[in-house]
Each structure stands twice: as structure tokens, then as C-alpha cells.
Design an enzyme around this catalytic site. Sequence first.
Site, PDB file in Angstrom:
ATOM      1  N   TYR A  14      -2.139  42.018 -40.359  1.00 49.02           N
ATOM      2  CA  TYR A  14      -2.954  41.205 -41.261  1.00 49.02           C
ATOM      3  C   TYR A  14      -4.379  41.704 -40.995  1.00 49.02           C
ATOM      4  O   TYR A  14      -4.805  41.745 -39.835  1.00 49.02           O
ATOM      5  CB  TYR A  14      -2.913  39.712 -40.926  1.00 49.02           C
ATOM      6  CG  TYR A  14      -1.552  39.080 -40.780  1.00 49.02           C
ATOM      7  CD1 TYR A  14      -0.495  39.434 -41.618  1.00 49.02           C
ATOM      8  CD2 TYR A  14      -1.327  38.102 -39.804  1.00 49.02           C
ATOM      9  CE1 TYR A  14       0.751  38.828 -41.479  1.00 49.02           C
ATOM     10  CE2 TYR A  14      -0.084  37.494 -39.669  1.00 49.02           C
ATOM     11  CZ  TYR A  14       0.952  37.865 -40.507  1.00 49.02           C
ATOM     12  OH  TYR A  14       2.177  37.264 -40.357  1.00 49.02           O
ATOM     13  N   CYS A  17      -6.592  39.511 -38.717  1.00 41.65           N
ATOM     14  CA  CYS A  17      -6.066  39.115 -37.402  1.00 41.65           C
ATOM     15  C   CYS A  17      -6.854  39.844 -36.302  1.00 41.65           C
ATOM     16  O   CYS A  17      -6.967  41.069 -36.328  1.00 41.65           O
ATOM     17  CB  CYS A  17      -4.574  39.474 -37.336  1.00 41.65           C
ATOM     18  SG  CYS A  17      -3.936  39.797 -35.694  1.00 41.65           S
ATOM     19  N   PHE A  19      -6.147  40.505 -33.209  1.00 39.76           N
ATOM     20  CA  PHE A  19      -5.339  41.439 -32.418  1.00 39.76           C
ATOM     21  C   PHE A  19      -5.116  42.748 -33.182  1.00 39.76           C
ATOM     22  O   PHE A  19      -5.110  43.832 -32.600  1.00 39.76           O
ATOM     23  CB  PHE A  19      -4.007  40.790 -32.034  1.00 39.76           C
ATOM     24  CG  PHE A  19      -4.164  39.586 -31.154  1.00 39.76           C
ATOM     25  CD1 PHE A  19      -4.526  39.720 -29.822  1.00 39.76           C
ATOM     26  CD2 PHE A  19      -3.976  38.300 -31.649  1.00 39.76           C
ATOM     27  CE1 PHE A  19      -4.693  38.613 -29.000  1.00 39.76           C
ATOM     28  CE2 PHE A  19      -4.135  37.181 -30.843  1.00 39.76           C
ATOM     29  CZ  PHE A  19      -4.499  37.339 -29.515  1.00 39.76           C
ATOM     30  N   CYS A  20      -4.940  42.642 -34.505  1.00 39.30           N
ATOM     31  CA  CYS A  20      -4.779  43.844 -35.337  1.00 39.30           C
ATOM     32  C   CYS A  20      -6.086  44.616 -35.402  1.00 39.30           C
ATOM     33  O   CYS A  20      -6.102  45.858 -35.366  1.00 39.30           O
ATOM     34  CB  CYS A  20      -4.337  43.459 -36.750  1.00 39.30           C
ATOM     35  SG  CYS A  20      -2.782  42.541 -36.803  1.00 39.30           S
TER      36      CYS A  20
END
Length: 282
Positions: A14, A17, A19-20
Site C-alpha cells: 500500500y 503504509c 513499512f512499505c
Amino acid sequence: QLPAGSLQLTLYQYKTCPFCSKVRAFLDYHGLPYEIVEVNPIMRKEIKFSAYRKVPILLANAGSPLQLNDSSVIISAIKTYLISKRNSLEEIVSFYPPMKTVTEQGKEVFEYGNKYWLMLDEKETKRVYPVKEVRVEEMKWRKWADDWLVHLISPNVYRTPREALASFDYIVREGKFGTVEGFFAKYLGAVAMFFVSKRLKKRHHLQDNVREDLYEAVNEWVKAVGKHRLFMGGNQPNLADLAVYGVLRVMEGLEAFDDMMVHTKIQPWYQRVEEVIQKAEA
């Protein structure tokens, strides 16, 4: 430097996001080409092939296809692969086995105990970390980004109904939603996340004004980098720099980001990381 085409990467993500965003910052800084598959956050049919149902997921092919889960494992494994010429990527990934644990709420989750370690031999370790303290510092702040900084994002971007709506407008615009789906996600999601953010505020024992926690956290980071280094990694960002930058970047364009830039000392460091990554991408 890797020979062209020797490492084929596909990132399932995403866009908004944190973390992404961390993984993208790492891949971009290292000049690694990769394909992006934007996952629909409601149906998630793009990752139906995976038993692991979170993002990011990185499919990597360095001779044989592999699936890497968890942002910090992805970063540690690929970084180890870039430095170490001894092991195949498959072998390196096997050094990060998932361990099943149960949360206080009774939910089963997978943890990776050694996910902040690079799996290097003594000679390689000396080259990357000339003194032991450098490695310890990098690992400490990578963990801090995952365990503390990331939890300040939602309470800050969904702090008020107006900010929640602006955040969901951004999420729907940047994410993969159908027209009707996007409409409902924007308005219902904004309301839901406004209330969820209050619960998160309580869970993480944040102050009434959650901006203060954000300001304190980023100033703590700036203090740790210090006045005599461009980055925590010295003249170039290390994995902690990229992790912190990746987490903070998801707030760009939102009120929380602008407030952070005005009320903290993060801006010079943030712009330096941004410039280095843009140069690497170019």
C-alpha cells in the site's frame, strides 16, 4: 553493483503504509529496480497467492523465486545479499526463520527475532561496521522506528475529523480503490480511523496532544544523529536513516508533516536523505 537483471524484485504494497515506504526508501537508495503491485486494501486479491496476508511482501528472483515477508527482514536479507558474495539469497532468507507467538489478545502473529541483523562474516562485518558501536546503534534505531515511531503516525494523521478526512482523501487517491469503494473508504474510513486513533493513543500511552509525542520522537532522533554527522551512517545514510525517513515520509502533504517540519529540527536531515535517494534513483 549487481549485473543487470540478476535480481528481479516485485514489491506488493500500500503506498501509504510506513513499512512499505521503508522498503521503497531502501531499494531506491541502493538503486535496485523493482516492480510495484499496489494491493487493494479491502479485497487484497493481489496477494491471494500468499498465506502471509500483510504488506509489504517482496518477491525476489535471484535464480530461484522467493517470497520475503516483514519490512525489516526484507531490508536485512537484501542488504546482506548485496554485501555478501558467499551465500545465495535463498540461504540468506533461511537465516530469518519466522517464529509464531500469541499476543495478549490471543492473536497468532509471526515474529523474526534476528531481523535487524545482517548475516555477514567477520571480514564483511568489519567493512560495513568498522567499530561494534556502529552496528549496535543502527540496530537500536531501526528497532525504535518499528516499535515506537511508526505508532505515532496514525494518532497524528487522524488526530481530528478534518485531518482524518484529509488523510483518507490522500489514501484513496494514492491507493487502489474502485470509484464506489473509494467513496465509502474515504468517508467511513475517516470516521473509523478517527476513533481507532483515540484507541491507539491510549494503548501507546500518548499525551493528550499527540503532536508533542511526535515532536519529542523526531527531536530525539535528530539528537542521536548529532551535529557532526550528515546522517547516522556518517557521510551516507545507513539502514536506520532509511527506516526513519521511510516512516516519516508517509505523512508528506498532510498537516502533521507540515507541523513536524515547523516545530522540530528534523528538516535539514530529512532533506539530505531525500536528496541522496533522488540522486540514487536518477
